[in-house]
Design a protein around this motif. Structure first.
Motif, mmCIF file in Angstrom:
data_model
loop_
_atom_site.group_PDB
_atom_site.id
_atom_site.type_symbol
_atom_site.label_atom_id
_atom_site.label_comp_id
_atom_site.label_asym_id
_atom_site.label_seq_id
_atom_site.Cartn_x
_atom_site.Cartn_y
_atom_site.Cartn_z
ATOM 1 N N LEU A 191 -72.316 36.512 3.919
ATOM 2 C CA LEU A 191 -72.767 37.758 4.581
ATOM 3 C C LEU A 191 -72.226 37.282 6.184
ATOM 4 N N ALA A 192 -72.094 36.788 6.725
ATOM 5 C CA ALA A 192 -71.077 36.640 8.091
ATOM 6 C C ALA A 192 -70.587 35.373 8.424
ATOM 7 N N PRO A 193 -69.076 35.800 7.635
ATOM 8 C CA PRO A 193 -67.925 34.715 7.315
ATOM 9 C C PRO A 193 -67.520 33.927 9.497
ATOM 10 N N GLN A 194 -67.579 32.715 8.644
ATOM 11 C CA GLN A 194 -67.822 32.413 10.523
ATOM 12 C C GLN A 194 -66.524 31.290 9.996
ATOM 13 N N ARG A 195 -65.789 30.894 11.376
ATOM 14 C CA ARG A 195 -64.664 29.733 10.904
ATOM 15 C C ARG A 195 -65.379 28.719 11.143
ATOM 16 N N THR B 40 -51.456 25.369 14.867
ATOM 17 C CA THR B 40 -50.553 25.754 14.721
ATOM 18 C C THR B 40 -50.385 27.079 14.206
ATOM 19 N N GLU B 41 -51.179 26.948 13.246
ATOM 20 C CA GLU B 41 -51.304 28.580 12.420
ATOM 21 C C GLU B 41 -51.457 30.064 12.972
ATOM 22 N N GLY B 42 -51.823 29.616 14.642
ATOM 23 C CA GLY B 42 -52.456 30.643 14.919
ATOM 24 C C GLY B 42 -53.526 31.720 14.573
ATOM 25 N N MET B 43 -54.271 30.970 13.783
ATOM 26 C CA MET B 43 -55.333 31.463 13.588
ATOM 27 C C MET B 43 -56.969 31.735 13.844
ATOM 28 N N VAL B 44 -56.435 31.065 15.494
ATOM 29 C CA VAL B 44 -57.764 32.175 16.128
ATOM 30 C C VAL B 44 -56.887 32.424 17.814
ATOM 31 N N GLU C 150 -59.108 37.281 5.796
ATOM 32 C CA GLU C 150 -60.299 37.900 6.470
ATOM 33 C C GLU C 150 -60.285 37.695 7.724
ATOM 34 N N VAL C 151 -60.784 38.410 8.830
ATOM 35 C CA VAL C 151 -61.190 38.498 10.176
ATOM 36 C C VAL C 151 -62.045 38.669 10.706
ATOM 37 N N ILE C 152 -62.820 37.670 11.266
ATOM 38 C CA ILE C 152 -63.927 37.657 11.658
ATOM 39 C C ILE C 152 -64.153 37.309 13.491
ATOM 40 N N VAL C 153 -65.205 37.649 14.079
ATOM 41 C CA VAL C 153 -65.514 37.645 15.221
ATOM 42 C C VAL C 153 -66.530 36.916 16.008
ATOM 43 N N GLU C 154 -66.274 35.761 16.417
ATOM 44 C CA GLU C 154 -67.244 35.071 16.905
ATOM 45 C C GLU C 154 -67.241 34.784 18.736
ATOM 46 N N ASP D 293 -59.213 30.363 4.440
ATOM 47 C CA ASP D 293 -58.554 29.829 5.977
ATOM 48 C C ASP D 293 -59.249 31.429 6.488
ATOM 49 N N THR D 294 -59.539 31.618 7.472
ATOM 50 C CA THR D 294 -60.394 32.742 8.296
ATOM 51 C C THR D 294 -59.599 33.467 9.375
ATOM 52 N N LEU D 295 -59.011 33.965 10.033
ATOM 53 C CA LEU D 295 -58.228 34.072 11.260
ATOM 54 C C LEU D 295 -60.084 34.703 12.180
ATOM 55 N N SER D 296 -59.985 34.260 13.371
ATOM 56 C CA SER D 296 -60.838 34.565 14.293
ATOM 57 C C SER D 296 -60.723 34.598 15.378
#
Lengths: 323, 638
Positions: free
Chosen positions: B625-629, A79-83, A55-59, A21-24
């Motif tokens: 290195l650069a985590p992605q979803r 429904t997880e609100g992870m994006v 972990e919060v990432i930016v795309e 799980d990662t929040l994006s």
């Protein structure tokens, strides 16, 4: 059999690893712009304020002035609100300015917060000799814009209509960098829709005249200049212009999919509130030159509801102004 | 001089040198992995720089950004896979050289050209600084339109043996590039209602499909990279270095193109490398004696794009330094780093931050030298890949191509388009339709449309009389006329191609597709339709000429067939399905294990090790290195 069972174990474990799980935060613009910068600032801090410290990432998902990412989030069934989406504030006015466009519905998306409420400005290079907003309105100036849905187009188009101004809007620039260089070159004489944060970058204030402020109330932090809304005489035009300028009140909004349950929305909002109140976050924002003008998600939704409840005649006038 | 010495002393501090080396190493790794580029590296590094002093921070950032276009040559030359979008032009001749046992020579020439080009770009930047504002403002959109028209005439030189097929390939590239929202009206063109296509077809996916897939198919068909069974030419590396030095005029000329166009926002490395490649092909008569034709392994076809894409970095710093206006996404990220470190870009940097400015220029130059030296040191080992069995190499390379394409949007359509453009590339290669011409049309056509509308809105038609416009349009017209005359004179003496039913079939498919696409434009506003309509109309015209020229296909030509190509395309299609079904880690593992079983090599244990190592590499880059979803695998939903 040994290699076969080993292979299956490898594939299975990797498949499960892929689901970590990662929040994006999906940004509707390319890396480097203000939407990207604020999203990266949030990504560096938000995880600490959420349950489980994800972990919060930016795309970056650029396209159509962030309408692309907004549409993707509207269609997200999770429904997880992870994006989360970092989108243009003007999308909140889509039902007003482009009612046939149903790609994004601001009444269905959940607004988590807005990271900024800063005003925008109209500027002209010193070399044009234009000194005031009134001179600008009669100058025949060419003003640069990216797409017709962007605020670089809607703001000057609305100003042109409200004041009957003698200005032309040149569209098709790939970004604000191209508009700025064209002003430096003398091809353009103005830009309406530059933020205070951008204005204080480099030595812009020494090379440009700030002609007027675009917003619904004068800003406490930006450069002092004429407040455009105060100059409109006709009440209907003023109301329509105020509606269009209201996008500045919810600059840099963060949204999450309509399918997100209320508890998760509340958790996200609480995490944003706590993050913005944190001294470490504020210090980091200052260091990165970001001007915080935070509003909670509940506030943002109230603002949008108010805008959408505007008198239909005023909404129609606003729509005509930005055609 | 004092500032230079001060800058050298500052740079010599161990932490700063370490940051430079770290940046260069990361840049080289980013360059080798297909589908990602400098922006990927910058976004990883930016958070690290917050805690560094400005000189160390920019040593790290610029060190990384300067060398991705050095190492992207490695996969481009060895396996025909462009490491970044800036290396697609290098594939054309570089990979041909590898096939001929000249991998070391191609790499030696490429690194040397990259190094000189990069240093040249830094020197140009240093010399330009006192004049940087007028220089950045020198060209307006009218000039850029004329330069783009000139760039398009280079298609004539990249067309291969049949210039009509070359022109048509360029037209197809242009039509693909017009997919998406139009820049003037913002309406959808050929998007099939897919929001995925609003921003156009992803450039990385197009280039990976068009170049990587067909070249990997070729490697598999040959059994190894090299065509010949001879050992690689001894001393190839030194010969390559000497080639680049011998063609120093070309290195500097291409470097100038890179540095100059690099300073123009909105042009970008993809355009720059193809213009440099086309320019080299244009000037081929002066020094290319004894070399194979362009596209067949001409060393100048490697030198020109490699010099230009490294010189670009110096040029692209100019608008950022001159006005604080970022010329590209990378520069926008760099501008953010300026703000964090309290540096105000502009001519006043010469007074306020002169030492920092000079260290930045030194960083670009040193990074290029260091990057090239590291790559040169690795070449003797890398060149041995040319003899590795294809059945081991190709599946592994395909995994990185597939993941690189999937990274573009993390959408199943990335993988579908990879297969579609892979098939298109295979067919074009088999039927002699120039892929470089397609690439040139693809990268230049959007600029042609945008620059035209901007010029017209800003200056009406008066821009047509600007000196630069007149000169470039005149050169463009002369190039086309000379080529036409040359074709008329030479057509009698050339061997006639044997037309096949495949030729006819493909041409008819193109004609039908373009007719349907053209008719659909009638629903669009005039401004959104005009450029695609002109290109579609012209495509129909040239397709009819080609059909007339092809004539009636004969059975003799039917020895060519698409069966091997279609057979090969099933492999990346299978990989795509594996990635979607099992995820970005398990999918490649499963694919590699199945490939090992299907090809009978490597053995079970080695296959497991190879698959595990590939997954570990993907995990390290795209998850650590650069985590992605990444999207949920189909078999593990929700």
């Amino acid at each position: 059999m040994k290699p076969l069972s080993l292979s299956l174990a490898l594939v299975l474990s990797m498949g499960l690893a892929a689901k970590a799980d990662t929040l994006s935060i999906q940004v509707g613009y390319a890396p480097g712009g203000s939407f990207d910068l604020v999203s990266r600032l949030v990504a560096d801090h938000l995880g600490a304020f959420l349950t489980g410290n994800p972990e919060v990432i930016v795309e970056n998902v650029p396209g159509a002035g962030s309408l692309k990412v907004a549409k993707m989030i509207m269609a997200d069934p999770s429904t997880e609100g992870m994006v989360l989406g970092s989108v243009n504030s003007a999308l909140a006015l889509l039902p007003v300015l482009d009612p046939e466009n149903t790609d994004f519905d601001p009444t269905k998306a959940h607004y988590i917060a807005t990271m900024s409420t800063e005003s925008s400005y109209c500027i002209t290079p010193l070399a044009t000799g234009i000194k005031t907003f009134d001179e600008f309105l009669q100058s025949g100036a060419k003003v640069g814009a990216t797409g017709k849905a962007s605020s670089t187009y809607t703001y000057p188009a609305a100003i042109k209509a409200a004041f009957g101004a003698n200005i032309e809007i040149v569209t098709g620039f790939e970004g604000s960098a191209e508009i700025d260089l064209s002003m430096e070159r003398g091809d353009l004489q103005g830009r309406c829709g530059i933020s205070a944060a951008n204005l204080v970058e480099a030595d812009m204030l020494t090379r440009y005249v700030v002609l007027g402020e675009i917003g619904t109330a004068p800003s406490a932090i930006g450069p002092k200049t004429e407040f455009i809304l105060d100059k409109v005489r006709d009440p209907a035009s003023k109301a329509a212009l105020k509606l269009i300028f209201a996008a500045a009140d919810i600059h840099h909004p963060i949204i999450v999919a309509p399918a997100t349950p209320p508890e998760r929305v509340a958790e996200l909002r609480a995490a944003f509130d706590a993050m913005v109140a944190d001294q470490g976050f504020q210090d980091d924002a200052n260091a990165r030159g970001y001007l915080i003008g935070y509003r909670t998600g509940t506030d943002v939704e109230a603002v949008i509801a108010g805008l959408l409840a505007t008198d239909p005649a005023i909404k129609e006038l606003a729509r005509q102004m930005v055609q | 001089m004092e500032v230079l010495i001060a800058a050298l002393i500052e740079m010599a501090e161990p932490l700063r040198l370490a940051m430079l080396v770290l940046g260069v190493l990361l840049g080289l790794i980013v360059g080798v992995i297909p589908g990602i580029g400098g922006i990927f590296g910058l976004t990883i590094l930016i958070p690290i720089t917050y805690g560094l002093d400005p000189i160390s921070a920019f040593a790290l950032l610029l060190g990384m950004a300067s060398v991705t276009t050095t190492s992207d040559t490695i996969p481009a030359v060895l396996i025909g896979v462009p490491g970044t979008v800036g290396a697609a032009a290098t594939v054309v001749d570089g990979h041909e050289m590898a096939k001929n046992g000249e991998a070391a020579r191609a790499l030696g020439a490429a690194y040397t050209a990259s190094m000189i080009g990069g240093v040249f770009g830094a020197v140009m930047l240093a010399l330009s600084i006192p004049l940087m504002r007028p220089l950045v403002l020198m060209l307006n959109y009218g000039d850029l339109f004329a330069i783009t028209v000139f760039g398009l005439t280079l298609v004539a030189l990249l067309s291969g043996s049949n210039w009509i097929k070359g022109l048509l390939a360029a037209h197809l590239g242009a039509l693909v590039a017009y997919i998406g929202l139009d820049p003037y009206e913002g309406v959808e063109r050929w998007t099939f209602g897919q929001v995925y296509l609003w921003d156009g077809v992803p450039v990385a996916v197009v280039f990976l499909g068009l170049f990587a897939i067909p070249e990997l198919a070729g490697v598999l068909a040959r059994g190894q990279i090299q065509t010949t069974m001879l050992a690689p030419e001894p001393g190839g590396l030194l010969r390559g270095i000497s080639d680049a030095l011998r063609h120093w005029r070309l290195v500097l000329r291409s470097g100038s193109i890179g540095a100059f166009l690099g300073a123009v926002p909105g042009v970008g490395v993809v355009v720059i490398e193809w213009v440099a490649y086309g320019d080299a092909a244009r000037a081929k008569t002066d020094a290319a004696k004894g070399e194979p034709a362009y596209g067949k392994g001409n060393i100048r076809g490697v030198i020109a794009p490699e010099s230009a894409n490294n010189a670009k970095e110096g040029g692209s710093l100019l608008p950022t330094l001159a006005f604080g206006i970022p010329g590209s996404a990378s520069m926008a990220i760099l501008l953010g780093a300026f703000a964090v470190h309290g540096v105000v870009p502009g001519p006043k940097m010469l007074e306020d931050n002169a030492t920092l400015l000079v260290t930045m220029i030194l960083t670009v130059a040193l990074a290029n030298v260091l990057g090239a030296v590291i790559c040169l040191g690795l070449t003797p080992w890398l060149a041995r890949l040319a003899r590795v069995p294809a059945t081991s190499l190709v599946p592994l390379a395909l995994v990185f191509v597939g993941i690189g394409a999937f990274y573009a949007g993390k959408d199943w359509r990335d993988l579908l388009l990879l297969v579609v453009f892979g098939l298109l590339g295979l067919v074009m290669r088999r039927l002699g339709w120039s892929r470089p011409a397609f690439a040139l049309g693809f990268v230049l056509a959007p600029n042609l449309e945008r620059f035209f509308f901007l010029s017209w809105q800003i200056a009406g038609w008066s821009w047509l009389t600007q000196p630069v416009v007149v000169i470039f349009l005149a050169i463009a017209a002369t190039t086309v006329l000379r080529r036409l005359v040359g074709w008329r004179r030479g057509r009698g003496g050339k061997a006639v191609e044997v037309p096949t039913r495949l030729d006819l079939g493909f041409t008819l498919v193109v004609l039908a597709t373009v007719l349907v696409a053209g008719v659909s434009l009638m629903a669009l506003p005039q401004a959104a339709a005009i450029f695609p309509a002109i290109v579609a109309g012209s495509t129909v015209l040239f397709t009819l000429v080609l059909l007339w020229q092809t004539g009636r296909p004969t059975a003799a030509g039917d020895r060519q067939c698409l069966a091997p190509d279609i057979g090969f395309i099933l492999i990346p299609a299978g990989l795509g399905l594996a990635i979607l079904a099992l995820g970005h880690l398990a999918g490649p593992v499963m694919f590699l294990l199945v490939a090992a079983w299907r090809f009978g090599r490597p053995g079970p244990v080695l296959a497991l090790v190879q698959a595990g190592a590939a997954a570990a590499a993907v995990y390290a880059v795209f998850d650590l290195l650069a985590p992605q979803r990444w999207p949920d695998p189909w078999l593990w939903p929700g």
